[in-house]
Motif scaffolding. Structure first.
Motif, mmCIF file in Angstrom:
data_model
loop_
_atom_site.group_PDB
_atom_site.id
_atom_site.type_symbol
_atom_site.label_atom_id
_atom_site.label_comp_id
_atom_site.label_asym_id
_atom_site.label_seq_id
_atom_site.Cartn_x
_atom_site.Cartn_y
_atom_site.Cartn_z
ATOM 1 N N TRP A 1 5.121 9.500 -14.863
ATOM 2 C CA TRP A 1 4.110 10.255 -15.608
ATOM 3 C C TRP A 1 2.718 10.138 -15.001
ATOM 4 C CZ3 TRP A 1 -0.060 7.624 -17.547
ATOM 5 C CH2 TRP A 1 0.069 6.244 -17.676
ATOM 6 N N TYR A 2 2.393 8.969 -14.471
ATOM 7 C CA TYR A 2 1.044 8.753 -13.949
ATOM 8 C C TYR A 2 0.826 9.451 -12.600
ATOM 9 C CZ TYR A 2 3.833 4.919 -11.921
ATOM 10 O OH TYR A 2 4.825 4.178 -11.316
ATOM 11 N N VAL A 3 1.908 9.977 -12.006
ATOM 12 C CA VAL A 3 1.804 10.764 -10.777
ATOM 13 C C VAL A 3 1.933 12.256 -11.082
ATOM 14 C CG1 VAL A 3 2.814 11.213 -8.504
ATOM 15 C CG2 VAL A 3 2.712 8.866 -9.394
ATOM 16 N N LEU B 1 4.469 11.504 -2.579
ATOM 17 C CA LEU B 1 5.402 11.668 -1.470
ATOM 18 C C LEU B 1 6.434 10.555 -1.414
ATOM 19 C CD1 LEU B 1 2.933 12.809 1.353
ATOM 20 C CD2 LEU B 1 4.303 14.232 -0.190
ATOM 21 N N ASP B 2 6.350 9.626 -2.328
ATOM 22 C CA ASP B 2 7.291 8.495 -2.380
ATOM 23 C C ASP B 2 8.287 8.759 -3.506
ATOM 24 O OD1 ASP B 2 8.552 5.941 -2.863
ATOM 25 O OD2 ASP B 2 6.895 4.993 -1.785
ATOM 26 N N GLU C 1 0.843 -1.183 0.000
ATOM 27 C CA GLU C 1 0.000 0.000 0.000
ATOM 28 C C GLU C 1 0.885 1.241 0.000
ATOM 29 O OE1 GLU C 1 -4.006 1.472 2.290
ATOM 30 O OE2 GLU C 1 -2.315 0.884 3.568
ATOM 31 N N VAL C 2 0.582 2.190 -0.892
ATOM 32 C CA VAL C 2 1.260 3.486 -0.914
ATOM 33 C C VAL C 2 0.183 4.546 -0.754
ATOM 34 C CG1 VAL C 2 2.765 5.052 -2.184
ATOM 35 C CG2 VAL C 2 3.026 2.579 -2.480
ATOM 36 N N LYS C 3 0.208 5.214 0.374
ATOM 37 C CA LYS C 3 -0.845 6.188 0.685
ATOM 38 C C LYS C 3 -0.822 7.388 -0.246
ATOM 39 C CE LYS C 3 -2.570 4.415 4.606
ATOM 40 N NZ LYS C 3 -3.998 4.103 4.825
#
Length: 402
Positions: A100-102, A92-93, A86-88
């Motif tokens: 690109w999708y972030v 921030l990671d 899980e990446v909240k």
């Protein structure tokens, strides 16, 4: 260097064993991605399989995605986990903030992924859900995701089993044809000897009759052995439904279509001219697709990795009549970096190591050794020609039953 599971070699072998066409699975799994998104209240859900070079989205909901480089994916980290990842907030990671999708549309923030565990215990890929907003999944929703992930693997196993049954049915049909041909010899001999006895009348001697009977007995035993072969195989298969073992026609024209669909987008994204050609005189002759797509895919991915922008990758196939069998030739050439003779020798020994591609693509070191392994399991041959600065040429030869 990007992370790898400790059992990466076995993992890529297990995935190759499924012998999947990554472009033809959307209809089989689409309902599961929709269900996963609905259960979790997320905009996006993907079923991803990860090979040596690429993450393949075999089904998607909410995001039109076919593939991406493995090193750009979040799921490459999910397959390292025993249960889930899980990446909240992806932003921030540092592992994902610049992807690109972030950074761009769809500006994803939340990720939850579950490894797709094969019956051998390796992680083939991941079922994941994503959303532009932060989420909090309660234990019940997570448990439902695990159930969906298990169903994904179950369907993959069914696909593999059906493919296996199809190959076995084809081999059975070939066996029957061979047996029918082999029966003619002993049966013809028995008839000829019986005719000799009856036409000779009283002139034939007793010891001659006994000799003929002994030969007829040997011929009869051969017939019984062949009959047993037919009966054993028939008993093995007569309970199978005909639609589950129907013959799948696979030929060079279909092969070309699959390769272009899978790898042309990757080539375009890197500015490489990818062409696939077939032998027009034999392009509709059927041959076994067993592992051929996996072999070609790894060679093409490798060629794209080590070919710079404005370069080219050429793929060609040919089927040659070799008498008792057909010989399938697959050639993948590129205008890329090329290799020194010692690296070529290492590949042919199954000891090849990887390096970064011309656009900085990550190297995992398992693509070409996997090709060599698959070719050897099919009793084929792999030849490699390469010169530093002048590209590489990989040629695979596989015997195909007629």
């Amino acid at each position: 260097m990007y992370p790898l599971p400790d059992n990466e070699w076995q993992r890529v072998i297990d995935l190759a064993d499924y012998d999947l066409d990554f472009s033809a699975l959307q209809d089989t799994f689409k309902d599961l991605t929709k269900l996963a998104a609905k259960v979790t209240g997320t905009d996006i859900s993907l079923i991803n399989l990860i090979d040596s070079y690429t993450q393949w989205s075999i089904a998607s909901h909410g995001l039109d995605l076919v593939s991406m480089p493995r090193e750009d994916s979040v799921c490459q980290y999910t397959i390292l986990q025993p249960d889930s990842l899980e990446v909240k907030d992806l932003q921030l990671d540092q592992r994902f903030a610049q992807q690109w999708y972030v950074a761009d549309d769809p500006h994803l923030r939340y990720y939850f992924g579950i490894p797709l565990k094969s019956s051998q215990g390796t992680h083939l890929g991941a079922l994941c859900v994503l959303d532009p907003k932060s989420k909090e999944l309660d234990p019940e929703k997570i448990e439902l995701l695990h159930i969906i992930a298990a169903e994904v693997v179950s369907r993959l196993n069914i696909i593999r089993e059906v493919a296996y049954l199809k190959r076995q049915a084809t081999e059975l049909e070939e066996s029957k044809k061979r047996v029918a041909h082999d029966i003619r010899g002993p049966l013809g001999g028995i008839i000829s000897m019986a005719q000799l006895v009856t036409s000779s009348g009283s002139t034939i001697k007793l010891h001659e009759i006994l000799e003929l009977i002994e030969v007829m007995q040997h011929s009869s035993k051969s017939l019984l052995d062949l009959a047993d072969e037919i009966l054993v195989n028939d008993d093995k298969w007569h309970h199978r439904k005909q639609d589950s073992v129907s013959h799948e026609v696979f030929h060079q024209a279909r092969f070309k279509e699959m390769l272009e669909k899978l790898y042309a987008p990757q080539a375009r994204a890197k500015g490489i001219d990818l062409s696939v050609s077939t032998d027009a005189t034999t392009e509709l002759l059927p041959f076994s697709r067993n592992k051929v797509l996996q072999i070609a895919g790894n060679l093409i991915s490798n060629a794209l990795k080590f070919t710079p922008q404005q370069g080219w990758v050429r793929v060609s196939t040919k089927l040659t009549d070799e008498g008792t069998y057909n010989l399938l030739s697959l050639v993948v050439e590129d205008s890329g970096q090329g290799m020194a003779s010692d690296k070529v020798a290492a590949i042919l020994k199954g000891e090849g190591t990887s390096s970064h591609g011309t656009a900085g693509e990550s190297g995992y070191g398992f693509g070409l050794p996997l090709v060599k392994h698959l070719v050897e399991t099919l009793n084929g041959q792999l030849r490699v020609g390469s010169t530093p600065g002048h590209g590489s040429c990989f040629e695979v030869s596989l015997r195909q039953p007629k």
